[in-house]
Design a protein around this motif. Structure first.
Motif, PDB file in Angstrom:
ATOM      1  N   ARG A  45       0.834  -1.216   0.000  1.00  8.71           N
ATOM      2  CA  ARG A  45       0.000   0.000   0.000  1.00  8.71           C
ATOM      3  C   ARG A  45       0.866   1.261   0.000  1.00  8.71           C
ATOM      4  O   ARG A  45       0.525   2.243  -0.654  1.00  8.71           O
ATOM      5  N   HIS A  46       1.964   1.220   0.718  1.00 11.91           N
ATOM      6  CA  HIS A  46       2.894   2.351   0.705  1.00 11.91           C
ATOM      7  C   HIS A  46       3.423   2.559  -0.712  1.00 11.91           C
ATOM      8  O   HIS A  46       3.431   3.678  -1.219  1.00 11.91           O
ATOM      9  N   THR A  47       3.825   1.487  -1.366  1.00 13.13           N
ATOM     10  CA  THR A  47       4.337   1.560  -2.734  1.00 13.13           C
ATOM     11  C   THR A  47       3.303   2.147  -3.684  1.00 13.13           C
ATOM     12  O   THR A  47       3.637   2.917  -4.582  1.00 13.13           O
ATOM     13  N   ARG A  48       2.042   1.810  -3.467  1.00 12.06           N
ATOM     14  CA  ARG A  48       0.970   2.276  -4.357  1.00 12.06           C
ATOM     15  C   ARG A  48       0.439   3.655  -3.966  1.00 12.06           C
ATOM     16  O   ARG A  48      -0.469   4.164  -4.606  1.00 12.06           O
ATOM     17  N   GLY A  49       0.958   4.239  -2.891  1.00  8.99           N
ATOM     18  CA  GLY A  49       0.546   5.582  -2.499  1.00  8.99           C
ATOM     19  C   GLY A  49      -0.630   5.638  -1.536  1.00  8.99           C
ATOM     20  O   GLY A  49      -1.101   6.714  -1.191  1.00  8.99           O
TER      21      GLY A  49
END
Length: 133
Positions: A45-49
Motif C-alpha cells: 500500500r505504501h508503494t501504491r501511495g
C-alpha cells in the motif's frame, strides 16, 4: 507465510498473494502469519501511495508481532511504518518509529512457536511464494 513478496516488483500480484495469505492465517488463528501478511500489505500500500491503508496494516502488524513475541518482525514493521510517516512528511513520527524499531531489536526475543504440521517456526502451514513475472 514464510516468503513475503517484494512489493516494488509487482504490487498487484503481491497484494493478491498477501491478502490470500492473510485470509488463511486468520482462518487458522495464526497471529504470526497475520503479522507477516499485514506487514507485506502495508508495504504494498505504501508503494501504491495508499499511505492511510499502509499505516493501518502496519499498526496491526506491529501489535500482532509484539503479542506473539517476534521482536525481529516487530522491528521490521515498525521501520516500515517510519518510512510511511516520512512519506507523509511527518518526520517527528518517523523518527519516533525508527527509534522504537531499534528498541524492539534490542529486547530479548522469545522463542517462537513451531508448526505442529511442518516443525518450522511460525505455525502457518500455508507457505506462500511470490514469483514476479
Amino acid at each position: 507465510m514464510r516468503t513475503v513478496c517484494r512489493p516494488s516488483s509487482a504490487p498487484e500480484h503481491a497484494r493478491r498473494y498477501l491478502e490470500h495469505g492473510l485470509e488463511h492465517a486468520r482462518a487458522a488463528g495464526d497471529r504470526w502469519g497475520e503479522s507477516l501478511a499485514l506487514t507485506g500489505l502495508g508495504m504494498v500500500r505504501h508503494t501504491r501511495g495508499d499511505l492511510a491503508g499502509a499505516t493501518n496494516c502496519l499498526r496491526q502488524a506491529i501489535t500482532l508481532a509484539h503479542e506473539v513475541g517476534d521482536r525481529w518482525w516487530e522491528r521490521l514493521a515498525t521501520t516500515a511504518l517510519g518510512r510511511v510517516h516520512t512519506a507523509l512528511g511527518d518526520h517527528v513520527k518517523a523518527a519516533t518509529h525508527h527509534g522504537k524499531s531499534l528498541e524492539a531489536g534490542s529486547r530479548p526475543r522469545r522463542q517462537g512457536r513451531r508448526s505442529r504440521r511442518t516443525g518450522r517456526p511460525g505455525g502457518m502451514t500455508a507457505w506462500v511464494r511470490c514469483h514476479p513475472r
